[in-house]
Motif scaffolding. Structure first.
Motif, PDB file in Angstrom:
ATOM      1  N   THR A  12       0.855  -1.190   0.000  1.00 33.44           N
ATOM      2  CA  THR A  12       0.000   0.000   0.000  1.00 33.44           C
ATOM      3  C   THR A  12       0.888   1.235   0.000  1.00 33.44           C
ATOM      4  N   PHE A  13       0.361   2.282  -0.585  1.00 36.42           N
ATOM      5  CA  PHE A  13       1.057   3.566  -0.548  1.00 36.42           C
ATOM      6  C   PHE A  13       0.205   4.555   0.213  1.00 36.42           C
ATOM      7  N   LYS A  14       0.841   5.384   0.998  1.00 39.09           N
ATOM      8  CA  LYS A  14       0.122   6.515   1.585  1.00 39.09           C
ATOM      9  C   LYS A  14      -0.036   7.550   0.472  1.00 39.09           C
ATOM     10  N   GLU A  30      -5.035   5.511   1.931  1.00 35.21           N
ATOM     11  CA  GLU A  30      -4.064   4.525   1.476  1.00 35.21           C
ATOM     12  C   GLU A  30      -4.496   3.941   0.144  1.00 35.21           C
ATOM     13  N   LEU A  31      -3.521   3.662  -0.653  1.00 37.07           N
ATOM     14  CA  LEU A  31      -3.804   3.105  -1.962  1.00 37.07           C
ATOM     15  C   LEU A  31      -3.175   1.716  -2.027  1.00 37.07           C
ATOM     16  N   LEU A  32      -4.006   0.729  -2.311  1.00 36.29           N
ATOM     17  CA  LEU A  32      -3.502  -0.632  -2.412  1.00 36.29           C
ATOM     18  C   LEU A  32      -2.997  -0.853  -3.830  1.00 36.29           C
ATOM     19  N   PRO A  52      -2.065  -3.363 -17.296  1.00 37.45           N
ATOM     20  CA  PRO A  52      -2.411  -1.976 -17.623  1.00 37.45           C
ATOM     21  C   PRO A  52      -1.565  -0.975 -16.844  1.00 37.45           C
ATOM     22  N   SER A  53      -1.473   0.215 -17.371  1.00 39.91           N
ATOM     23  CA  SER A  53      -0.693   1.267 -16.724  1.00 39.91           C
ATOM     24  C   SER A  53      -1.221   1.516 -15.305  1.00 39.91           C
ATOM     25  N   GLY A  54      -0.309   1.635 -14.368  1.00 38.51           N
ATOM     26  CA  GLY A  54      -0.694   1.929 -12.990  1.00 38.51           C
ATOM     27  C   GLY A  54      -1.139   0.723 -12.185  1.00 38.51           C
ATOM     28  N   CYS A  55      -0.915  -0.496 -12.713  1.00 37.73           N
ATOM     29  CA  CYS A  55      -1.403  -1.672 -11.994  1.00 37.73           C
ATOM     30  C   CYS A  55      -0.411  -2.154 -10.947  1.00 37.73           C
ATOM     31  N   GLY A  56       0.772  -1.601 -10.925  1.00 36.00           N
ATOM     32  CA  GLY A  56       1.724  -1.966  -9.879  1.00 36.00           C
ATOM     33  C   GLY A  56       2.940  -2.732 -10.364  1.00 36.00           C
ATOM     34  N   LYS A  57       3.217  -2.695 -11.647  1.00 41.25           N
ATOM     35  CA  LYS A  57       4.362  -3.450 -12.182  1.00 41.25           C
ATOM     36  C   LYS A  57       5.695  -2.915 -11.654  1.00 41.25           C
ATOM     37  N   SER A  58       5.859  -1.599 -11.743  1.00 34.95           N
ATOM     38  CA  SER A  58       7.117  -1.019 -11.254  1.00 34.95           C
ATOM     39  C   SER A  58       7.242  -1.207  -9.749  1.00 34.95           C
ATOM     40  N   THR A  59       6.104  -1.107  -9.071  1.00 34.33           N
ATOM     41  CA  THR A  59       6.092  -1.319  -7.623  1.00 34.33           C
ATOM     42  C   THR A  59       6.614  -2.715  -7.291  1.00 34.33           C
ATOM     43  N   PHE A  60       6.153  -3.697  -8.062  1.00 32.17           N
ATOM     44  CA  PHE A  60       6.578  -5.068  -7.826  1.00 32.17           C
ATOM     45  C   PHE A  60       8.076  -5.234  -8.091  1.00 32.17           C
ATOM     46  N   PHE A  93      15.814   0.793 -14.805  1.00 33.70           N
ATOM     47  CA  PHE A  93      14.637   1.540 -14.387  1.00 33.70           C
ATOM     48  C   PHE A  93      13.874   2.110 -15.577  1.00 33.70           C
ATOM     49  N   GLN A  94      12.569   2.249 -15.345  1.00 32.27           N
ATOM     50  CA  GLN A  94      11.708   2.772 -16.404  1.00 32.27           C
ATOM     51  C   GLN A  94      12.168   4.167 -16.858  1.00 32.27           C
ATOM     52  N   GLN A  95      12.614   4.984 -15.898  1.00 28.48           N
ATOM     53  CA  GLN A  95      13.065   6.351 -16.272  1.00 28.48           C
ATOM     54  C   GLN A  95      14.593   6.445 -16.335  1.00 28.48           C
ATOM     55  N   ASP A 170      12.483  -2.775 -16.430  1.00 23.50           N
ATOM     56  CA  ASP A 170      11.191  -2.102 -16.440  1.00 23.50           C
ATOM     57  C   ASP A 170      11.010  -1.339 -17.757  1.00 23.50           C
ATOM     58  N   GLU A 171      10.285  -1.907 -18.655  1.00 19.41           N
ATOM     59  CA  GLU A 171      10.074  -1.327 -19.994  1.00 19.41           C
ATOM     60  C   GLU A 171      11.355  -0.756 -20.598  1.00 19.41           C
ATOM     61  N   PRO A 172      12.390  -1.589 -20.694  1.00 25.71           N
ATOM     62  CA  PRO A 172      13.695  -1.052 -21.092  1.00 25.71           C
ATOM     63  C   PRO A 172      13.746  -0.598 -22.543  1.00 25.71           C
ATOM     64  N   THR A 203       6.795  -4.990 -19.765  1.00 22.48           N
ATOM     65  CA  THR A 203       6.606  -4.339 -21.059  1.00 22.48           C
ATOM     66  C   THR A 203       5.141  -3.992 -21.279  1.00 22.48           C
ATOM     67  N   HIS A 204       4.925  -3.058 -22.180  1.00 23.79           N
ATOM     68  CA  HIS A 204       3.566  -2.748 -22.604  1.00 23.79           C
ATOM     69  C   HIS A 204       3.217  -3.459 -23.900  1.00 23.79           C
ATOM     70  N   SER A 205       4.242  -4.067 -24.479  1.00 27.34           N
ATOM     71  CA  SER A 205       4.031  -4.656 -25.789  1.00 27.34           C
ATOM     72  C   SER A 205       3.857  -6.170 -25.680  1.00 27.34           C
ATOM     73  N   ALA A 221      -5.756  -5.032 -13.270  1.00 26.65           N
ATOM     74  CA  ALA A 221      -5.783  -3.626 -12.897  1.00 26.65           C
ATOM     75  C   ALA A 221      -5.630  -3.526 -11.383  1.00 26.65           C
ATOM     76  N   ARG A 222      -5.252  -2.353 -10.905  1.00 30.79           N
ATOM     77  CA  ARG A 222      -5.007  -2.141  -9.491  1.00 30.79           C
ATOM     78  C   ARG A 222      -6.225  -2.535  -8.641  1.00 30.79           C
ATOM     79  N   PRO A 223      -6.042  -3.190  -7.503  1.00 31.94           N
ATOM     80  CA  PRO A 223      -4.771  -3.676  -6.957  1.00 31.94           C
ATOM     81  C   PRO A 223      -4.256  -4.870  -7.756  1.00 31.94           C
TER      82      PRO A 223
END
Ligand SMILES: Nc1ncnc2c1ncn2[C@@H]1O[C@H](COP(=O)(O)OP(=O)(O)OP(=O)(O)O)[C@@H](O)[C@H]1O
Ligand SMILES: [Mg+2]
Lengths: 286, 261
Positions: A12-14, A30-32, A52-60, A93-95, A170-172, A203-205, A221-223
């Motif tokens: 979870t994120f605050k 809190e966001l799960l 999908p975007s925002g589902c928690g891949k980078s978090t994982f 990293f993604q960025q 992460d989406e290299p 990846t998104h592809s 999708a999230r969570p």
């Protein structure tokens, strides 16, 4: 042999409360992000996660990298719980996360510096990996002098340079043009075959996931949880054939994954309450 | 690249010196034509010949070296205290939150108003002058260091952590280089401030130094000498600024755009 094992990972994120975000947690601020991820990756396997975007891949990926801690559940590497980051895992990293005050070469050297490798040898290794990603003539450039795709390639070289057992990517290839992307996908497959690294790839592809992976995990999708793990029934050697992307198995896998993913993408858009279509981000299975 | 740059600079030269030459011309002509009283503002040539005499006799050197010692001393004390403190305050974020209101208030304090207080505590000697210069320089170095450290990209910290960097290495290899451009901006600004405060302090209470020489020449009605010292101070300021910009550039060469002063 299981290399990475994730057991019921919750995170979870605050979040800052401005009262308009819907969420599924018990507390209102809190966001799960991850709702119980289970995943096992064998040594030497190449696994992709699509979702999908925002589902928690980078978090994982952060959790596997030991850069943050799960609220619930455990991650094991070689049977030992992850306590923090380590040179057994290389992260792309993604960025990009390149150090802007270091040249391309010095960036690649970074991971080698915390091992006690003499400077000359470090240089040599870093040059080798920059050459591998096709950037040997750019070694003295600072990140601001590189294109997005070049930065991504430096980041990949950097993660490879200290020779980790596990690559977390992460989406290299996200910022690369189609041609470079295909070249690097092949290159990554070669590296994987030569080094027997265990690779967790985001990846998104769908196309990319099918081309590269032994197995593809679809995340909801999230969570985020792992909805399904699909085996890709394409032999490693066949992947280098020119018409592989139009082969029966390839097309079938791609279609199956897209079917699984479609409803998650729709759900993700409903969750974010965002009417703008993200479908263009996805390749259709046609 | 280097020689191309020099050629470019040379081409720009006429453009760069044009305004200065015009200014000197007006300065020369205005007193001579009686536009301003030549007693209060002697022509440029008179001032520069006074400056020449001051250089030849070594008078200028004496005062300049005393001034430079004070300015540099105060600057060094400020840098040596402000940079470490800035790192501590910037790194421990909660600390920064508590300190910020006080710091922002203190920064607004007109430093020179404190000079009498310093004289009260330290007497009229070198200590009070060093102290006031150090204090004035402190703020810009300190606040820039704090913001430099606060603004280190967390992703870079994450990236370094993922490559097994221990805490000490994190400081040296990530926080320090990331904050360096901000710190040097602070140092450059402090360099300018040090000269301003130096002159004021020397005018208020000193028996040597360029600030003293300016006010003393005025008192003795040696007006060309007064202007000559002002010109010397200006040249000093320009030189110091260029030196600091040079250092700033060399530590910020990885930045896409360098803020030019
Ligand atoms: N540090 C954080 N603080 C608060 N919320 C966060 C934080 N990091 C991520 N989130 C939230 O957690 C969710 C998952 O984020 P994450 O970055 O893992 O998504 P993702 O699957 O990688 O998405 P994308 O495909 O767009 O990269 C998102 O809703 C995001 O807003
Ligand atoms: Mg992501």
């Amino acid at each position: 042999m299981t290399k990475i094992k994730a057991e019921n990972i919750k995170k979870t994120f605050k979040i800052r409360t401005n009262g308009n975000s819907r969420n599924n947690g018990n507390s209102s601020n809190e966001l799960l992000a991850l709702g119980g991820v289970n995943l096992a990756i064998n040594k030497g396997e190449f696994i992709s996660i699509v979702g999908p975007s925002g589902c928690g891949k980078s978090t994982f990926l952060d959790l596997v990298g030991g850069l943050s801690k799960p609220n619930e559940g455990n991650i094991y590497i070689d049977g030992k719980p992850v306590e923090g980051p380590g040179l057994d895992r290389g992260i792309v990293f993604q960025q990009y996360a390149l150090f802007p005050w270091r040249t391309a070469l010095e960036n690649v050297e970074f991971g080698l510096e915390s091992q006690n490798i003499p400077k000359n040898e470090r240089r040599g290794t870093a040059q080798k990996y920059l050459t591998l990603v096709g950037l040997n003539s750019f070694e003295d450039r600072y990140p601001y002098e590189l294109s997005g795709g070049m930065k991504q390639r430096v980041a990949i070289a950097r993660a490879l340079a200290f020779d980790p057992d596990i690559l977390l990517m992460d989406e290299p290839f996200g910022a690369l043009d189609a041609q470079t992307r295909e070249i690097l996908q092949r290159e990554l497959l070669h590296i994987w075959e030569e080094t027997h690294k265990t690779i967790l790839f985001i990846t998104h592809s769908i196309d990319e996931a099918v081309f590269l992976s032994d197995k593809v995990a679809i995340m909801t999708a999230r969570p985020g949880v792992i909805k399904k793990m699909e085996d890709i029934p394409i032999a490693r050697n066949d992947r280098f054939e020119d018409d592989i992307r139009s082969s029966q198995d390839f097309v079938k896998s791609r279609y199956k994954l897209w079917e699984l993913l479609k409803e998650e993408v729709v759900r993700a858009q409903q969750i974010s309450g965002n009417a703008v279509s993200n479908f263009s981000k996805w390749e259709t299975a046609k | 690249m280097g020689s191309a740059n020099i050629v470019k600079q040379l081409k720009l030269l006429p453009q760069k010196v044009f305004a200065i030459i015009l200014f000197l011309l007006i300065w020369e002509i205005a007193p001579r034509t009686g536009l301003v009283d030549p007693v209060f503002l002697p022509p440029a040539s008179v001032v520069f010949s006074a400056l020449y005499d001051l250089v030849i006799t070594g008078v200028l050197f004496k005062h300049t070296s005393i001034s430079l010692q004070r300015a540099f001393g105060g600057f060094a004390i400020a840098a040596l205290t402000a940079i470490p403190l800035g790192f501590i305050v910037g790194w421990f974020k909660t600390f920064e939150k508590y300190m910020d209101p006080l710091l922002q208030t203190m920064r607004q304090l007109p430093i020179l108003a404190l000079f009498p207080v310093f004289i009260l505590f330290f007497g009229i000697g070198e200590v009070s002058k060093l102290a006031i210069i150090a204090l004035a320089c402190f703020w810009s170095i300190f606040l820039n260091t704090v913001s430099g450290v606060l603004n280190v990209d967390p992703l870079l910290i994450k990236s370094a952590r993922s490559m097994g960097i221990p805490h000490t290495g994190m400081f040296r290899k990530v926080v320090l280089p990331a904050a360096a451009p901000a710190i040097f901006t602070g140092l450059r600004y402090a360099g300018t401030v040090s000269l301003i405060v130096l002159v004021a302090a020397e005018m208020i209470g000193a028996n040597a130094g360029l600030g003293f020489f300016v006010i003393n020449s005025e008192a003795k009605f040696a007006i060309p000498d007064m202007y000559a010292a002002i010109v010397a101070l200006t040249i000093l300021g320009v030189v110091i600024n260029y030196l600091l910009i040079g250092v700033e550039r060399s530590v910020s060469k990885w930045k896409e755009e360098i803020v030019r002063s």
